[in-house]
Design a protein around this motif. Sequence first.
Motif, PDB file in Angstrom:
ATOM      1  N   GLU A 136       0.828  -1.209   0.000  1.00 32.97           N
ATOM      2  CA  GLU A 136       0.000   0.000   0.000  1.00 32.97           C
ATOM      3  C   GLU A 136       0.861   1.256   0.000  1.00 32.97           C
ATOM      4  O   GLU A 136       0.566   2.229  -0.695  1.00 32.97           O
ATOM      5  CB  GLU A 136      -0.957  -0.010   1.189  1.00 32.97           C
ATOM      6  CG  GLU A 136      -2.051  -1.059   1.052  1.00 32.97           C
ATOM      7  CD  GLU A 136      -2.850  -1.258   2.337  1.00 32.97           C
ATOM      8  OE1 GLU A 136      -2.726  -0.441   3.271  1.00 32.97           O
ATOM      9  OE2 GLU A 136      -3.589  -2.264   2.400  1.00 32.97           O
ATOM     10  N   SER A 137       1.935   1.245   0.759  1.00 34.78           N
ATOM     11  CA  SER A 137       2.833   2.395   0.830  1.00 34.78           C
ATOM     12  C   SER A 137       3.503   2.665  -0.516  1.00 34.78           C
ATOM     13  O   SER A 137       3.552   3.804  -0.986  1.00 34.78           O
ATOM     14  CB  SER A 137       3.884   2.150   1.913  1.00 34.78           C
ATOM     15  OG  SER A 137       4.872   3.155   1.875  1.00 34.78           O
ATOM     16  N   VAL A 138       4.014   1.617  -1.138  1.00 37.11           N
ATOM     17  CA  VAL A 138       4.674   1.771  -2.445  1.00 37.11           C
ATOM     18  C   VAL A 138       3.659   2.225  -3.493  1.00 37.11           C
ATOM     19  O   VAL A 138       3.941   3.120  -4.296  1.00 37.11           O
ATOM     20  CB  VAL A 138       5.369   0.449  -2.866  1.00 37.11           C
ATOM     21  CG1 VAL A 138       5.873   0.529  -4.300  1.00 37.11           C
ATOM     22  CG2 VAL A 138       6.516   0.131  -1.910  1.00 37.11           C
ATOM     23  N   ASP A 139       2.476   1.632  -3.484  1.00 36.21           N
ATOM     24  CA  ASP A 139       1.451   2.013  -4.458  1.00 36.21           C
ATOM     25  C   ASP A 139       1.026   3.472  -4.282  1.00 36.21           C
ATOM     26  O   ASP A 139       0.860   4.208  -5.266  1.00 36.21           O
ATOM     27  CB  ASP A 139       0.233   1.095  -4.355  1.00 36.21           C
ATOM     28  CG  ASP A 139       0.531  -0.321  -4.826  1.00 36.21           C
ATOM     29  OD1 ASP A 139       1.622  -0.558  -5.385  1.00 36.21           O
ATOM     30  OD2 ASP A 139      -0.330  -1.200  -4.616  1.00 36.21           O
ATOM     31  N   ARG A 140       0.847   3.897  -3.026  1.00 36.06           N
ATOM     32  CA  ARG A 140       0.478   5.300  -2.786  1.00 36.06           C
ATOM     33  C   ARG A 140       1.568   6.236  -3.304  1.00 36.06           C
ATOM     34  O   ARG A 140       1.286   7.252  -3.926  1.00 36.06           O
ATOM     35  CB  ARG A 140       0.223   5.549  -1.299  1.00 36.06           C
ATOM     36  CG  ARG A 140      -1.194   5.233  -0.871  1.00 36.06           C
ATOM     37  CD  ARG A 140      -1.522   5.794   0.518  1.00 36.06           C
ATOM     38  NE  ARG A 140      -0.576   5.408   1.555  1.00 36.06           N
ATOM     39  CZ  ARG A 140      -0.624   4.263   2.231  1.00 36.06           C
ATOM     40  NH1 ARG A 140      -1.558   3.382   1.975  1.00 36.06           N
ATOM     41  NH2 ARG A 140       0.267   4.001   3.166  1.00 36.06           N
ATOM     42  N   ALA A 141       2.819   5.892  -3.052  1.00 34.80           N
ATOM     43  CA  ALA A 141       3.934   6.719  -3.527  1.00 34.80           C
ATOM     44  C   ALA A 141       3.969   6.761  -5.051  1.00 34.80           C
ATOM     45  O   ALA A 141       4.250   7.807  -5.649  1.00 34.80           O
ATOM     46  CB  ALA A 141       5.262   6.188  -2.976  1.00 34.80           C
ATOM     47  N   MET A 142       3.677   5.635  -5.702  1.00 38.68           N
ATOM     48  CA  MET A 142       3.711   5.563  -7.158  1.00 38.68           C
ATOM     49  C   MET A 142       2.673   6.497  -7.788  1.00 38.68           C
ATOM     50  O   MET A 142       2.921   7.073  -8.846  1.00 38.68           O
ATOM     51  CB  MET A 142       3.456   4.114  -7.605  1.00 38.68           C
ATOM     52  CG  MET A 142       3.668   3.891  -9.082  1.00 38.68           C
ATOM     53  SD  MET A 142       3.804   2.131  -9.464  1.00 38.68           S
ATOM     54  CE  MET A 142       2.179   1.780 -10.063  1.00 38.68           C
ATOM     55  N   PHE A 143       1.543   6.659  -7.148  1.00 34.53           N
ATOM     56  CA  PHE A 143       0.472   7.485  -7.714  1.00 34.53           C
ATOM     57  C   PHE A 143       0.337   8.850  -7.024  1.00 34.53           C
ATOM     58  O   PHE A 143      -0.679   9.527  -7.174  1.00 34.53           O
ATOM     59  CB  PHE A 143      -0.852   6.723  -7.682  1.00 34.53           C
ATOM     60  CG  PHE A 143      -0.839   5.514  -8.573  1.00 34.53           C
ATOM     61  CD1 PHE A 143      -0.762   5.648  -9.952  1.00 34.53           C
ATOM     62  CD2 PHE A 143      -0.866   4.240  -8.036  1.00 34.53           C
ATOM     63  CE1 PHE A 143      -0.731   4.549 -10.785  1.00 34.53           C
ATOM     64  CE2 PHE A 143      -0.835   3.118  -8.854  1.00 34.53           C
ATOM     65  CZ  PHE A 143      -0.766   3.279 -10.233  1.00 34.53           C
ATOM     66  N   GLU A 144       1.360   9.245  -6.304  1.00 39.45           N
ATOM     67  CA  GLU A 144       1.361  10.549  -5.627  1.00 39.45           C
ATOM     68  C   GLU A 144       1.086  11.659  -6.638  1.00 39.45           C
ATOM     69  O   GLU A 144       1.677  11.701  -7.717  1.00 39.45           O
ATOM     70  CB  GLU A 144       2.727  10.775  -4.957  1.00 39.45           C
ATOM     71  CG  GLU A 144       2.841  12.087  -4.218  1.00 39.45           C
ATOM     72  CD  GLU A 144       1.989  12.129  -2.959  1.00 39.45           C
ATOM     73  OE1 GLU A 144       1.514  13.226  -2.618  1.00 39.45           O
ATOM     74  OE2 GLU A 144       1.814  11.073  -2.319  1.00 39.45           O
ATOM     75  N   GLY A 145       0.167  12.549  -6.299  1.00 36.67           N
ATOM     76  CA  GLY A 145      -0.125  13.703  -7.142  1.00 36.67           C
ATOM     77  C   GLY A 145      -1.154  13.455  -8.231  1.00 36.67           C
ATOM     78  O   GLY A 145      -1.534  14.385  -8.940  1.00 36.67           O
ATOM     79  N   PHE A 146      -1.614  12.213  -8.388  1.00 39.11           N
ATOM     80  CA  PHE A 146      -2.644  11.925  -9.376  1.00 39.11           C
ATOM     81  C   PHE A 146      -4.008  12.294  -8.797  1.00 39.11           C
ATOM     82  O   PHE A 146      -4.287  12.016  -7.631  1.00 39.11           O
ATOM     83  CB  PHE A 146      -2.669  10.433  -9.726  1.00 39.11           C
ATOM     84  CG  PHE A 146      -1.612   9.996 -10.701  1.00 39.11           C
ATOM     85  CD1 PHE A 146      -1.949   9.617 -11.989  1.00 39.11           C
ATOM     86  CD2 PHE A 146      -0.276   9.953 -10.323  1.00 39.11           C
ATOM     87  CE1 PHE A 146      -0.981   9.197 -12.885  1.00 39.11           C
ATOM     88  CE2 PHE A 146       0.701   9.543 -11.209  1.00 39.11           C
ATOM     89  CZ  PHE A 146       0.354   9.162 -12.495  1.00 39.11           C
ATOM     90  N   THR A 147      -4.833  12.903  -9.612  1.00 39.05           N
ATOM     91  CA  THR A 147      -6.200  13.185  -9.180  1.00 39.05           C
ATOM     92  C   THR A 147      -7.029  11.918  -9.344  1.00 39.05           C
ATOM     93  O   THR A 147      -6.621  10.974 -10.044  1.00 39.05           O
ATOM     94  CB  THR A 147      -6.842  14.300 -10.023  1.00 39.05           C
ATOM     95  OG1 THR A 147      -6.984  13.821 -11.377  1.00 39.05           O
ATOM     96  CG2 THR A 147      -6.020  15.575  -9.988  1.00 39.05           C
ATOM     97  N   GLU A 148      -8.205  11.908  -8.735  1.00 44.07           N
ATOM     98  CA  GLU A 148      -9.098  10.763  -8.878  1.00 44.07           C
ATOM     99  C   GLU A 148      -9.481  10.587 -10.352  1.00 44.07           C
ATOM    100  O   GLU A 148      -9.530   9.466 -10.861  1.00 44.07           O
ATOM    101  CB  GLU A 148     -10.345  10.953  -8.016  1.00 44.07           C
ATOM    102  CG  GLU A 148     -11.214   9.716  -7.985  1.00 44.07           C
ATOM    103  CD  GLU A 148     -12.327   9.792  -6.959  1.00 44.07           C
ATOM    104  OE1 GLU A 148     -13.335   9.108  -7.188  1.00 44.07           O
ATOM    105  OE2 GLU A 148     -12.188  10.499  -5.950  1.00 44.07           O
TER     106      GLU A 148
END
Length: 166
Positions: free
Chosen positions: A123-135
Amino acid sequence: MEQKTSCVGSSSDSLHIRTVGLLIRTMRRHHAHVERHIGALQIHHSQHRMLMHLARRAGNLPSQKELAEALGISPAAVTTTLKRLEKEGYISRAITDEDNRRNEIRITDKGLSKVAESRVIFESVDRAMFEGFTEEEMETLLSFMERIEHNLDAVGAPVNPPPKHS
């Protein structure tokens, strides 16, 4: 309605090559980053993979043969990995009542705890990968990826690689 045309076979072939290359590099980097963090859990990759599979199958206990098929590895590799997992207390094995030749593999609380730790890492890696993306951007990306998957299904691309035999 706007008609979409395929750019396969056109001068945009290099765009396809660059895009596929970027997808592959991105997934390799994601995998390497996750593996580096999973290494901190002090469990071998093959053991971790097997624990994750067993956790997903809770309630539907697989046999060793089923594990080999599901994970695309040899029965000998399954046996070796299961011995290590059992020795460390991550799984237990028991002969079934119906078939004395079949071992049921159960993940223990210790194994489930290791799976829970790894899910936090994912979950941490995935959140970092999509940081700054809007919904909205995430929904668009998801739509594109689903279309790619559909196109691969249409040409018969396998979901899992064939099993490795040792």
